[in-house]
Design an enzyme around this catalytic site. Structure first.
Site, PDB file in Angstrom:
ATOM      1  N   MET A   1       0.851  -1.179   0.000  1.00 24.68           N
ATOM      2  CA  MET A   1       0.000   0.000   0.000  1.00 24.68           C
ATOM      3  C   MET A   1       0.887   1.229   0.000  1.00 24.68           C
ATOM      4  O   MET A   1       1.652   1.436   0.926  1.00 24.68           O
ATOM      5  CB  MET A   1      -0.876  -0.017   1.251  1.00 24.68           C
ATOM      6  CG  MET A   1      -1.813  -1.200   1.276  1.00 24.68           C
ATOM      7  SD  MET A   1      -2.943  -1.203  -0.105  1.00 24.68           S
ATOM      8  CE  MET A   1      -2.831  -2.897  -0.618  1.00 24.68           C
ATOM      9  N   CYS A   2       0.832   2.023  -1.043  1.00 25.13           N
ATOM     10  CA  CYS A   2       1.954   2.906  -1.245  1.00 25.13           C
ATOM     11  C   CYS A   2       1.655   4.057  -2.185  1.00 25.13           C
ATOM     12  O   CYS A   2       0.599   4.163  -2.774  1.00 25.13           O
ATOM     13  CB  CYS A   2       3.091   2.129  -1.892  1.00 25.13           C
ATOM     14  SG  CYS A   2       3.081   0.399  -1.522  1.00 25.13           S
ATOM     15  N   GLY A   3       2.680   4.885  -2.329  1.00 23.74           N
ATOM     16  CA  GLY A   3       2.702   5.894  -3.367  1.00 23.74           C
ATOM     17  C   GLY A   3       3.948   5.694  -4.215  1.00 23.74           C
ATOM     18  O   GLY A   3       4.996   5.289  -3.701  1.00 23.74           O
ATOM     19  N   ARG A  32       0.547   8.523   1.705  1.00 20.91           N
ATOM     20  CA  ARG A  32       0.203   7.182   1.211  1.00 20.91           C
ATOM     21  C   ARG A  32       1.067   6.100   1.838  1.00 20.91           C
ATOM     22  O   ARG A  32       0.753   4.913   1.720  1.00 20.91           O
ATOM     23  CB  ARG A  32       0.352   7.103  -0.314  1.00 20.91           C
ATOM     24  CG  ARG A  32      -0.574   8.023  -1.078  1.00 20.91           C
ATOM     25  CD  ARG A  32      -0.448   7.800  -2.567  1.00 20.91           C
ATOM     26  NE  ARG A  32      -1.043   6.536  -2.975  1.00 20.91           N
ATOM     27  CZ  ARG A  32      -2.315   6.382  -3.299  1.00 20.91           C
ATOM     28  NH1 ARG A  32      -3.126   7.406  -3.296  1.00 20.91           N
ATOM     29  NH2 ARG A  32      -2.774   5.204  -3.645  1.00 20.91           N
TER      30      ARG A  32
ATOM     31  N   ASP B 431      -3.759   2.937   1.457  1.00 24.34           N
ATOM     32  CA  ASP B 431      -3.296   4.254   1.024  1.00 24.34           C
ATOM     33  C   ASP B 431      -4.463   5.171   0.657  1.00 24.34           C
ATOM     34  O   ASP B 431      -4.434   6.362   0.930  1.00 24.34           O
ATOM     35  CB  ASP B 431      -2.316   4.127  -0.154  1.00 24.34           C
ATOM     36  CG  ASP B 431      -2.708   3.016  -1.111  1.00 24.34           C
ATOM     37  OD1 ASP B 431      -3.895   2.620  -1.102  1.00 24.34           O
ATOM     38  OD2 ASP B 431      -1.851   2.538  -1.867  1.00 24.34           O
TER      39      ASP B 431
END
Lengths: 303, 650
Positions: A1-3, A32, B431
């Protein structure tokens, strides 16, 4: 889960520092992923030399790990040109002309490999973009292109080696950053393991790196490898890949993860959110583009 | 005109100033927006807001009546849940533009991203350029106008509303169909275009719901119900229940739906006992007066916490599953007891708001009844991810209960078998969730605690996401929880037991050193004060009661909640049935039950030798079965199995 973020300067002489640009873009989407931040930076290659980065930590075992690494270098005929310790990382530049996959699997047993490449260097650690820059001086980096990633750890641990970007273990200069989840990870991983590939982590994103590098090593063009990844990978993903002279993206068919890009004559910049792109051009409304589901593309430097 | 320069200004301060200006009737100009998120969320006054540049996620979200003008692009979730008012975007919009709008007019001059208009209910979403993947996904009503290309799967699983397409149709979604247009409606579309000065010369095609998936194909035949108490039958193999299941399925060809809780034997709080022999402990005349029970929940990050007279809440149950009268009774009782009530899925009613002292407002994927005004009058907000009785599934409300009035509140067509979306349009990962949480906080000025309801599944991972995404508390719901309607097999076989949920949550939070950063409200089949104390011992900061409160208020456990003809008037929307329910009388019963819970908690806490509920510890418990011992990591004491919960001395 990220940017995620990526930038490629299309030609020499563009007045953008890629290290600084990536720090700004990642700081823009740090919400994020507050756990860890990483960079894949390309530039400054010297013929016949490899740049190696390892995570050795900062306790007493770091010295042992470096000792083991130097032993492996000797065994495989890799002569050290320069080396240093920065933060939890050991960086070495070596002259090497042998079988890279065998060499990289060997060093893997001595320490945690972050990256190996003629041009690529991966810097990643826990903390935000500025925290990582404070330790590793990412901002001084002025290369041709690079990727960046902020991570919110969900299933695996908050550890530097579990953060992005991922190097395609065994393949020089290939890195990826990924936002999403590959749900047929184990099936795909076993398929690649049967073909002799080793995985350094249990993180699903590493699979993308190895999958693409495998295709590239069979002579498949990066663009075609990205096309087949959309067929072969199940799950939700927006990912960026970089090689020595290209960057590319692929996006899943469900469009579950965001991605937006800005392109002009000088550069292509891609990020999870437009707020990151705007960090490069403050105060300016950008003419951006959101790639459609199931799409992919690549850009290379015009030199 | 008030000018706000976003360069060097936190979005939180900017939004405060935008709302202040709007309340004073002043228009607003936002400079240097640089695609920042949450610009203008929560505005409820009819003023013009000019964004000079690009905006990020949820621009104009959770608003009513303002008129936004964005010069360039916007990110995901444009005009999220906007009631009245308008947004005109000069450039492109990201995914889920116009999500859950309830009357707003949204105009996008450029292209729009995937899933535009998801769960929209009323109003108009106009895209002058091309739409993308699954425009109109799960829309319930309103009008979408696309002048360019449709993108793939136009109108996927739409329930209601109309899509007018001026450009090329790439492909139709599931349960969508092309129908003939009428000149009057085309005139209306053209008038709308005129109003926003959009030139268009072409012809329109119209896409609507094809109606193949709105109702179950065959209704389940009514049979005399087996009461819960005989539900498991005499044999555990081919018993009456299995026979009935097979018979019904041979008629309808699908899974059965029923209400109430699961009937399988699972490890539960009754498999735990107190380590200390407290049967003969002297608790005096007034244990309640001797034990500190007041509990504040939700203040970890600076919001105004819920202030409860004991560590007990009412579990979320919707108006829809329950009648208005039953919801009112629960609300009155919760107010009398000084604890918090929860709206569940179906929106907030005035009666419920007035009766409940403290009320949590629940937000689900369908955004049914969700709106900024009720958010503002809530005492806490809750994002529903899933529920213990049926993790991974949305709510189900059979057509009989989807009355005109209820449909109006939820913003959906009346008379459908409502299967609520199991996913949120704008929460596809941790996110996205963090941006959503911030939107809710921005819209309500950071006053309200924001919680997440997690049906126990992969709690070890999920609870870490909850704390990292900044939730104030989590409502953890185990498999023994009940529901107004769920697939029978799902209720029995999907999920993890309540004691596993709390133990996994504690272990996971401890592993990242974040236990003190979030509070846990445990629910899922807790029946009384004894269960409550055991839950608190295992680590919960408070517990919630649902089914127990409903039983106290007259439920006879017939498990026919889903049918809509509840004889007690609790789980029905039929006025004749509901008339049987005496809210005030039943409120008194529920309140009296809650007071018994209070007394039990106090008495046990005191008997264990404490003066405060926060002193309860894991070590106060032992396990009576090997399964419970393994799950909870407690000593296994089979010798105490027949001794009763408090164990007689000697």
């Amino acid at each position: 889960m990220c940017g995620i973020a990526g930038i490629l300067l299309k030609r020499d002489g563009v007045a953008v520092d890629t290290g600084r640009a990536l720090i700004d873009m990642l700081d823009g989407c740090q919400h994020r992923g507050p756990d860890s931040t990483g960079f894949a930076l390309y530039g400054g290659e010297e013929k016949g030399q490899l740049k190696l980065r390892f995570y050795v930590g900062s306790d007493n075992e770091a010295g042992d790990a470096i000792g083991r690494l130097k032993g492996v270098f000797r065994e495989h005929g890799a002569d050290i040109v320069a080396d240093e310790r920065v933060g939890g990382c050991y960086r070495a530049v070596v002259r090497f002309g042998g079988d890279l996959q065998r060499f990289s699997y060997a060093v893997e047993h001595a320490a945690k490999v972050l990256s190996i490449g003629e041009s690529l260097e991966i810097v990643k650690d826990v903390g935000g973009a500025h925290d990582v820059d404070d330790v590793y001086d990412v901002h001084v980096f002025k290369g041709s292109h690079g990727l960046g990633h902020v991570r919110l750890a969900t299933e695996s641990d908050v550890k530097p080696e579990a953060s992005h970007p991922f190097w395609a273990t065994g393949f020089s200069d290939v890195a990826i950053v990924h936002n999403g989840q590959i749900t047929n990870y184990w099936k795909m991983r076993r398929r690649l393991e049967r073909r002799g590939f080793a995985f350094a982590t249990d993180n699903d994103s590493e699979l993308i790196a190895v999958y693409l590098a495998d295709k590239l090593s069979q002579g498949v063009a990066l663009k075609d490898a990205l096309a087949s990844s959309i067929d072969d990978m199940d799950g939700t993903f927006s990912f960026l890949v970089s090689t020595k002279d290209e960057i590319g993206y692929a996006k899943d068919r469900l469009a579950a993860k965001p991605m937006i890009m800005f392109e002009n004559d000088d550069l292509i910049a891609i990020a999870s959110e437009e707020v990151s792109l705007n960090r490069l051009f403050p105060g300016r409304a950008l003419d951006t583009r959101e790639p459609p589901p199931g799409s992919y593309d690549t850009w290379s430097r015009s030199i | 005109m008030v000018t706000i320069d976003l360069s060097g200004l936190e979005i939180r301060r900017a939004n405060e100033r935008i709302r202040e200006a709007a309340a004073a009737g002043e228009s607003v100009e936002v400079l240097n927006p640089d695609a920042r998120h949450h610009i203008g969320v929560g505005v409820i006054h009819p003023v013009d807001i000019h964004v000079r540049g690009s905006a990020g996620y949820f621009c104009a979200g959770l608003t009513d009546t303002p008129r936004f003008h964005v010069e360039s692009n916007v990110g995901w979730g444009l005009a999220d849940n906007m009631y009245r008012g308008s947004v005109v975007v000069g450039g492109n919009a990201g995914a889920i533009a116009g999500v859950a709008i309830r009357g707003a007019e949204v105009v996008i001059k450029g292209n729009m991203g995937s899933r535009a208009g998801q769960v929209m209910k009323k109003g108009t979403l106009l895209c002058c350029g091309n739409a993308n993947f699954m425009a109109g996904y799960m829309m319930y009503g309103g009008r979408m106008v696309i002048l360019g290309q449709s993108g793939e799967r136009l109108g996927e699983d739409m329930t209601g509303g109309e899509i007018f397409l001026g450009g090329e149709l790439r492909s139709l979604g599931s349960d969508a169909e092309l129908v003939d247009t009428e000149s009057a409606e085309i005139d209306e579309v053209l008038a709308f275009l005129d109003r926003y000065e959009i030139p268009f010369k072409g012809a329109f095609r119209k896409v609507v719901n094809a109606g193949k998936k709105l109702r179950y194909g065959a209704a389940e035949r009514q049979v005399r119900s087996i009461p819960y108490f005989g539900f498991s039958g005499d044999s555990d193999y081919w018993n009456r229940k299995i026979q009935e299941d097979v018979y019904i399925k041979s008629q309808i060809g699908r899974y059965r739906v029923r209400g109430y809780g699961g009937a399988r034997e699972l490890p539960h709080l009754s498999d735990l006992a107190f380590r200390k022999d407290i049967a003969m402990a002297a608790v005096g005349d007034d244990p309640v007066g001797d034990v500190e029970m007041r509990t504040k929940i939700g203040g970890k990050n600076g919001a105004n916490p819920l202030d409860l007279t004991m560590p007990v809440l009412i579990a979320p149950m919707s108006y829809g599953a329950l009648s208005r009268s039953a919801k009112q009774a629960v609300a009155i009782a919760s107010g009398m007891a000084g604890i918090a009530e929860n709206t569940g899925e179906g929106g907030m009613s005035d009666a419920q708001r007035d009766a409940a002292g403290q009320l949590i407002f629940q937000m689900l994927g369908g955004r049914l009844g969700w709106n900024i005004h009720d958010m503002n009058r809530a005492d806490g907000l809750e994002i529903y991810i899933s529920q213990g009785a049926k993790p991974g599934f949305g709510g189900q409300l059979m057509a009989k209960k989807v009355t005109k009035e209820l449909a109006e509140i939820r913003g959906i067509p009346a008379g459908i078998d409502l299967r609520s979306p199991s996913r949120h349009p704008d929460i596809l990962g941790a996110d996205d969730l963090v941006i959503k949480v911030e939107e809710l906080r921005e819209a309500t000025g950071y006053r309200l605690p924001v919680s997440v309801k997690l049906g126990a599944g992969r709690i070890h991972d999920d609870i870490k996401i909850a704390v990292k995404d900044g939730f104030d508390f989590v409502e953890l719901d185990g498999m023994q929880g009940s529901t107004g309607a769920g697939g029978a097999e799902v209720m029995e076989y999907v999920g993890i037991p309540t004691i596993s949920a709390i133990c996994e949550a504690e272990t996971a939070l401890a592993s990242i050193g974040r236990r003190d950063d979030i509070e846990i409200v445990l629910m899922g089949g807790l029946r009384d004060g004894v269960d409550a104390v055991k839950g608190l011992c295992l680590g919960a900061d408070a517990i919630a009661l649902g089914t127990a409160a409903i039983i106290a208020g007259g439920c006879i456990a017939c498990m026919q909640c889903h049918v809509g003809q509840c004889v007690t008037g609790i789980a029905t929307q039929d006025p004749e049935h509901e008339a049987r329910y005496k809210s005030k009388v039943e409120a008194r019963h529920i309140y009296t039950f809650l007071e018994s819970v209070r007394w039990q908690i106090a008495a046990i806490v005191k008997a264990l030798g404490y003066a405060d509920v926060r002193q309860l510890r894991r070590d106060d418990l032992v396990a009576l079965t090997p399964e419970a011992a393994e799950i909870a990591g407690l000593p296994y004491e089979p010798g105490l199995r027949d001794a009763g919960p408090f164990r007689a001395a000697g």
